[in-house]
Enzyme design. Structure first.
Site, PDB file in Angstrom:
ATOM      1  N   GLY A  46     -77.875  22.665 -24.370  1.00  0.00           N
ATOM      2  CA  GLY A  46     -77.235  21.630 -23.552  1.00  0.00           C
ATOM      3  C   GLY A  46     -77.269  21.956 -22.075  1.00  0.00           C
ATOM      4  CB  CYS A  47     -76.465  25.043 -20.211  1.00  0.00           C
ATOM      5  SG  CYS A  47     -74.737  25.150 -20.716  1.00  0.00           S
ATOM      6  CB  THR A  48     -81.782  24.361 -21.079  1.00  0.00           C
ATOM      7  OG1 THR A  48     -81.445  25.748 -21.219  1.00  0.00           O
ATOM      8  CG2 THR A  48     -83.227  24.219 -20.642  1.00  0.00           C
ATOM      9  CB  ALA A  51     -80.096  23.350 -15.588  1.00  0.00           C
TER      10      ALA A  51
END
Length: 157
Positions: A46-48, A51
């Site tokens: 999710g963070c990738t 970002a």
């Protein structure tokens, strides 16, 4: 935990970025709008996604006089690996002791796969050029975050 009050000055901070340089919120006062986004952990799915969306929207954000600062509990070395792996083009800041996350009210109890633990509650804060908190996005969709940020800034800043 409670969020800072909209209309007040955003809580001040100075954190190390991926290169070990000190970045302060006050560095942008009078110059740029700032979107501070808190995310749980570098290089997770999710963070990738979140970002990479911001990376791909950087030019449009720049036209809106807006910089993005990502904050997580990761150390600068891990943040640099994340940037290198995904060719990210904005600063990620290390909040290893989660003191800034606590100031912003985003360090809290999370549940994942039946387990409870303390961690970052994915949230974005919109700060105007005067350093005032203008909006808090506490329902963040990692796939559309960048476009939602752009739409809000275009409409309200």
């Amino acid at each position: 935990m409670t969020f800072p009050k909209i209309g007040n000055l955003a809580p001040a901070f100075t954190l190390q970025n991926q290169s070990g340089e000190a970045i302060s919120l006050k560095d942008f006062k009078g110059k740029k709008n700032v979107v501070i986004y808190f995310y749980p952990k570098a290089a997770t799915p999710g963070c990738t996604t979140q970002a990479c969306g911001i990376r791909d929207s950087k030019a449009e954000l720049a036209k809106l006089d807006t910089v993005i600062l990502g904050i997580s509990p990761d150390n600068p070395k891990k943040l640099q690996k994340f940037i290198d792996k995904y060719d990210l083009n904005f600063d990620l800041l290390a909040d290893e002791d989660h003191a800034v996350a606590e100031k912003y009210g985003v360090w809290g109890l999370k549940k994942f796969m039946g387990r409870e633990f303390m961690g970052i509650l994915r949230t974005s804060f919109f700060v105007d050029k005067n350093g005032r908190l203008r909006y808090i996005m506490d329902k963040v969709n990692t796939k559309t975050h960048d476009q939602e940020v752009i739409a809000y800034i275009k409409e309200h800043f």
